[in-house]
Design an enzyme around this catalytic site. Structure first.
Site, PDB file in Angstrom:
ATOM      1  CG  HIS A  74      10.382  30.333   6.374  1.00 19.36           C
ATOM      2  ND1 HIS A  74      11.211  29.361   5.860  1.00 19.36           N
ATOM      3  CD2 HIS A  74      10.723  30.444   7.693  1.00 19.36           C
ATOM      4  CE1 HIS A  74      12.017  28.917   6.817  1.00 19.36           C
ATOM      5  NE2 HIS A  74      11.735  29.552   7.935  1.00 19.36           N
ATOM      6  CG  ASN A  91      14.104  14.059   3.468  1.00 23.14           C
ATOM      7  OD1 ASN A  91      14.643  13.747   2.418  1.00 23.14           O
ATOM      8  ND2 ASN A  91      14.200  15.268   3.991  1.00 23.14           N
TER       9      ASN A  91
HETATM   10  N1  APR Z   1       9.288  14.070  -0.512  1.00 26.07           N
HETATM   11  C1  APR Z   1       9.923  14.241   0.676  1.00 26.07           C
HETATM   12  N2  APR Z   1      11.107  14.871   0.815  1.00 26.07           N
HETATM   13  C2  APR Z   1      11.670  15.347  -0.304  1.00 26.07           C
HETATM   14  C3  APR Z   1      11.100  15.200  -1.582  1.00 26.07           C
HETATM   15  C4  APR Z   1       9.840  14.534  -1.657  1.00 26.07           C
HETATM   16  N3  APR Z   1       9.221  14.373  -2.831  1.00 26.07           N
HETATM   17  N4  APR Z   1      11.926  15.793  -2.488  1.00 26.07           N
HETATM   18  C5  APR Z   1      12.966  16.295  -1.801  1.00 26.07           C
HETATM   19  N5  APR Z   1      12.831  16.029  -0.469  1.00 26.07           N
HETATM   20  C6  APR Z   1      13.680  16.442   0.633  1.00 26.07           C
HETATM   21  C7  APR Z   1      15.148  16.583   0.332  1.00 26.07           C
HETATM   22  O1  APR Z   1      15.826  15.363   0.533  1.00 26.07           O
HETATM   23  C8  APR Z   1      15.577  17.653   1.332  1.00 26.07           C
HETATM   24  O2  APR Z   1      15.973  17.061   2.557  1.00 26.07           O
HETATM   25  O3  APR Z   1      13.244  17.740   0.978  1.00 26.07           O
HETATM   26  C9  APR Z   1      14.293  18.465   1.569  1.00 26.07           C
HETATM   27  C10 APR Z   1      14.313  19.861   0.971  1.00 26.07           C
HETATM   28  O4  APR Z   1      15.266  20.609   1.636  1.00 26.07           O
HETATM   29  P1  APR Z   1      15.528  22.159   1.332  1.00 26.07           P
HETATM   30  O5  APR Z   1      15.620  22.383  -0.129  1.00 26.07           O
HETATM   31  O6  APR Z   1      16.679  22.565   2.182  1.00 26.07           O
HETATM   32  O7  APR Z   1      14.161  22.857   1.801  1.00 26.07           O
HETATM   33  P2  APR Z   1      13.701  23.312   3.254  1.00 26.07           P
HETATM   34  O8  APR Z   1      14.147  22.365   4.300  1.00 26.07           O
HETATM   35  O9  APR Z   1      12.239  23.588   3.152  1.00 26.07           O
HETATM   36  O10 APR Z   1      14.474  24.681   3.420  1.00 26.07           O
HETATM   37  C11 APR Z   1      14.178  25.505   4.509  1.00 26.07           C
HETATM   38  O11 APR Z   1      15.411  27.294   3.565  1.00 26.07           O
HETATM   39  O12 APR Z   1      15.985  28.655   1.776  1.00 26.07           O
HETATM   40  C12 APR Z   1      15.227  28.540   2.895  1.00 26.07           C
HETATM   41  O13 APR Z   1      13.302  29.766   3.408  1.00 26.07           O
HETATM   42  C13 APR Z   1      13.752  28.688   2.622  1.00 26.07           C
HETATM   43  O14 APR Z   1      11.895  27.613   3.708  1.00 26.07           O
HETATM   44  C14 APR Z   1      13.169  27.393   3.115  1.00 26.07           C
HETATM   45  C15 APR Z   1      14.189  26.948   4.144  1.00 26.07           C
END
Ligand code: APR
Length: 241
Positions: free
Chosen positions: A115, A208
């Site tokens: 990204h 996760n």
């Molecule tokens: N360790 C592991 N997992 C974690 C932790 C942690 N300390 N804290 C939170 N999580 C998990 C949450 O349970 C959730 O499933 O991380 C995940 C974060 O999810 P999102 O906020 O949706 O992030 P992501 O999957 O990276 O989003 C993808 O969405 O908005 C766009 O471009 C942006 O790259 C991003 C994409």
């Protein structure tokens, strides 16, 4: 907790990580869909779009400037560090949805930024591109050609950089173990990477604290945080070697 898959870990040559915002959460960078996800009462999901940018580039830039300040001040956490250390024992590739550069700062040498990167900027019109960690005095910043500059990130509604995506698929297709860490797997096409690995009979491990849509497809799910578990995994690999 890795007992059931120890044999597969031992045989593995190529390990691919697919990481998301949860990976950097313990470095103090908020996730997108977690609690406290709002910024000045705006939903980041509505700000990180090409339409929002052209409607109000100043507002979108203010959000990126806040995030950039936070990211530049943040440090890699034990999860990032453990992935970097794993290169001592295995071939490791990181396919990250994060734009914060923390994997590279931890020392990982093969990181594909699906990204883009928050510290890279580019012109919306000409081919100008640069790396900038300091803040801009005036927002939105303007290119020498007179048009608006933007962060070199992928917004909703935009395709991934084609060369990066093609390479990411090739790694997903050919890995022995895929570790999916800190991502909700809600965003396409990054969330299809585990399917490519599965087709290659790779071992799929999810780290996760919460369930995701693809948890049922994993060989092993670990309901823990990245900085608690990934150092343990690296430790296991160090002993298997
Ligand atoms: N360790 C592991 N997992 C974690 C932790 C942690 N300390 N804290 C939170 N999580 C998990 C949450 O349970 C959730 O499933 O991380 C995940 C974060 O999810 P999102 O906020 O949706 O992030 P992501 O999957 O990276 O989003 C993808 O969405 O908005 C766009 O471009 C942006 O790259 C991003 C994409």
């Amino acid at each position: 907790m890795f007992e059931p898959v120890l044999d597969k870990l031992k045989e593995a040559r190529k390990i691919v990580f697919v990481t998301g915002a949860g990976m950097s959460q313990e470095s103090g960078i908020p996730t997108f869909r977690g609690k406290n996800g709002l910024w000045r009462n705006y939903d980041p999901m509505k700000i990180a779009t090409i339409d929002a940018f052209y409607e109000n580039p100043k507002l979108v830039w203010e959000w990126y400037e806040d995030r950039r300040r936070n990211i530049v001040a943040a440090q890699p956490n034990p999860g990032h560090n453990a992935i970097a250390k794993l290169e001592r024992y295995k071939e490791v590739v990181v396919l990250t949805q994060n734009i914060d550069g923390l994997h590279q700062r931890a020392g990982s040498t093969k990181v594909l930024e699906l990204h883009g990167s928050i510290i890279r900027i580019k012109c919306t019109v000409c081919s100008f591109q640069d790396y900038v960690v300091s803040s801009f005095d005036v927002l939105p910043p303007i290119c020498k050609c007179g048009k608006i500059l933007r962060p070199d990130v992928v917004w909703f509604g935009e395709p991934l950089p084609q060369d990066v995506w093609t390479e990411a698929i090739a790694y997903a297709n050919s890995c022995d173990v895929m570790i999916i860490a800190g991502t909700s797997l809600l965003v396409s096409p990054a969330n299809t990477l585990p399917l490519y690995a599965k087709q290659n009979n790779a071992l799929l491990i999810e780290i996760n604290p919460e369930d995701t849509m693809m948890s049922v497809d994993m060989n092993l799910t670990i309901r823990e945080t990245c900085s608690n578990i990934i150092p343990k995994l690296t430790e296991i690999f160090s002993k298997l070697n």
